[in-house]
Design a protein around this motif. Sequence first.
Motif, short mmCIF file in Angstrom:
data_model
loop_
_atom_site.label_atom_id
_atom_site.label_comp_id
_atom_site.label_asym_id
_atom_site.label_seq_id
_atom_site.Cartn_x
_atom_site.Cartn_y
_atom_site.Cartn_z
N GLY A 121 89.13 42.69 3.49
CA GLY A 121 87.63 42.94 3.99
C GLY A 121 87.73 42.32 5.34
O GLY A 121 88.64 42.07 6.12
N GLN B 163 86.06 39.19 5.94
CA GLN B 163 86.29 37.81 6.09
C GLN B 163 87.59 37.40 5.29
O GLN B 163 88.18 36.22 5.65
CB GLN B 163 85.06 37.07 5.10
CG GLN B 163 83.69 37.57 6.07
CD GLN B 163 82.83 36.67 5.14
OE1 GLN B 163 82.87 35.58 4.77
NE2 GLN B 163 81.46 37.27 5.13
N MET C 29 76.50 43.67 -1.79
CA MET C 29 75.86 42.62 -0.87
C MET C 29 77.05 41.95 -0.42
O MET C 29 77.48 40.86 -0.83
CB MET C 29 74.81 41.82 -1.64
CG MET C 29 73.80 42.69 -2.03
SD MET C 29 72.76 42.08 -3.42
CE MET C 29 72.08 40.63 -2.63
N THR D 217 75.27 39.37 4.01
CA THR D 217 75.48 37.93 3.79
C THR D 217 75.66 37.13 5.34
O THR D 217 75.54 36.06 5.55
CB THR D 217 76.54 37.67 3.15
OG1 THR D 217 77.96 38.24 3.55
CG2 THR D 217 76.53 38.13 1.64
N VAL E 51 75.30 27.87 -0.14
CA VAL E 51 74.63 28.97 -0.71
C VAL E 51 73.68 28.43 -1.75
O VAL E 51 72.63 29.15 -1.80
CB VAL E 51 75.58 29.88 -1.16
CG1 VAL E 51 76.11 30.72 -0.02
CG2 VAL E 51 76.74 29.61 -2.03
N GLY F 38 79.63 39.63 -2.64
CA GLY F 38 79.60 38.28 -2.85
C GLY F 38 77.97 37.65 -3.20
O GLY F 38 77.98 36.71 -3.87
N LYS G 17 76.16 37.18 -6.55
CA LYS G 17 76.42 35.99 -7.24
C LYS G 17 75.41 35.40 -7.48
O LYS G 17 75.19 34.33 -8.22
CB LYS G 17 77.60 35.18 -6.76
CG LYS G 17 78.95 35.77 -6.77
CD LYS G 17 80.02 34.88 -6.26
CE LYS G 17 81.42 35.74 -6.25
NZ LYS G 17 82.20 35.10 -4.91
#
Length: 492
Positions: free
Chosen positions: A10, A12, A262, A303, A317, A402, A405
Amino acid sequence: MQVVVGIDTGTQSTKVLCYDAETKQVLLTVSASHELESREDGTREQEAVWYLDAIRSCFAQIDPKIKEQVVAIGVSAQQHGFVPVGKDGEVLAPVKLWCDTSTKAQCDELTQKLGGEDRVFELLGNQILPGYTLSKILHLKQHRGEAYEKLAHILLPHDYINFYLTGVYSAEAGDASGTAFFDVMNKAWSREVLQAVDDGRDLYSMLPPITKAGQPAGSVQPSTAKELGIPEGIPVSCGAGDNMAGAIGTGCVGKGDLTMSMGTSGTLFGYSDTCITDRKGRLAAFCSSTGGYLPLLCTMNCTITTESVRQLFGYDVKELDRLASKAPIGCEGVTMLPFFNGERVPNLPHGKGVIAGLDMGNMKVENIARAALESSIYAMKGGLDAFGELGFIPKRIILTGGGAKSAIWRQIACDVMQLPVSVPKVGESAAFGAALQALWTLSGGSIVDLASEHVRFDDAKGCEPDKEAGTLYAKAYQRYQSYVEAMTPLFQ
Ligand SMILES: Nc1ncnc2c1ncn2[C@@H]1O[C@H](COP(=O)(O)OP(=O)(O)O)[C@@H](O)[C@H]1O
Ligand SMILES: O=C(CO)[C@@H](O)[C@H](O)COP(=O)(O)O
């Protein structure tokens, strides 16, 4: 044990997931993060070697006893990045990413040269946008001439990782459809579009052949097998862009299925047996990596938005979610335009984030926290409307990435979209999808049957839409749209 491995590179991080197809258990998921080079002109770049380093680091974290039993591998990666490779397999320049907005001038130049937007749409079924791969090749020619001279292979991130694993240059229709030099209606590279970049060089011959969905791209070569500690000769599936792999990992492989991801980006994509194009440019006409099509809306800030806001206030978060839950729907009029990274839909590469509607009464961190969550969903709402206009009527949304969650964010998505939400048990849907694609390559048969056998949902995380909340969100969404319209001229 029948261990299949999914690699997902991905933006990140790289994640590696080992799945035992016999017991239907994820044995483990490991990850290693990447750096990102960002510059003010919109440049977003990474070095291709970082992907291989991250993969090596992930495999080093896996028990050798599991690695010995791996029977097949699949690779997913962020879409659109351009990996320029020389004749001996060497990478010639940094990889410009899907979120790089520095090539708007090249997009305009190419669109004009090809005869305008309508002609481009006829050739590709898509527009030429800065996130896509095409303008990055012209950028290399104009700004990194020496590297361009040596260019011998044009690869996407997942093609490059497949090359590392197998030693073979290959591509497949799903990821290829995000290049803006792939004709999605005919599932073929477009010679005419590539000639617009350079009519003095045969760029077309630098493209890898398209592997059919379900077929292997190759098998693990001895040097890589040794480096990673896995058996040599095991099949590597054709692979996928991360959204295409996410479609497999969320069971979005049959007619009418819709998934919302997301992640760094926000995406909304649905499976279709036939090609769906959107002349208004909200949905990209992508192919799936299972032999069909995957019309998709991508926003560049999902995000990214929550991360920017939580970092500004120094929250984690959970604290951001807690504060957001204290604010009412619509944030007392506080409206955020989440274009922190520029934006693709609407096509505003030079767009900026905006927090609007503040007054002395509503200027509270709770409202700003909630506006971050709400706005990134509003940004995807136009995609749902586009699906509806094009005759694609989903019964539910499958949520992943992510951000899924977060319980409050899931409910916001459910209420804004006014559709039931289901959440798969395996959260790493792109890595899981890549592993399932590897399994499909081994087993053959129907991908629909395979996905329904292996993709399970977490009943505790599912939500139902609340009508009253829907009415309040509809009002707030209208306000959001008015601000987008008003601000658009300032970003052009
Ligand atoms: N509980 C949570 N609530 C809200 N956001 C979360 C939560 N957990 C993770 N995230 C967000 O998910 C992001 C990572 O999402 P992911 O889908 O893995 O990204 P990508 O695939 O784009 O690299 C993190 O940066 C973080 O912002
Ligand atoms: O550009 C797109 C889709 O068109 C993005 O969705 C990228 O594929 C990156 O995805 P993430 O890193 O957010 O998963």
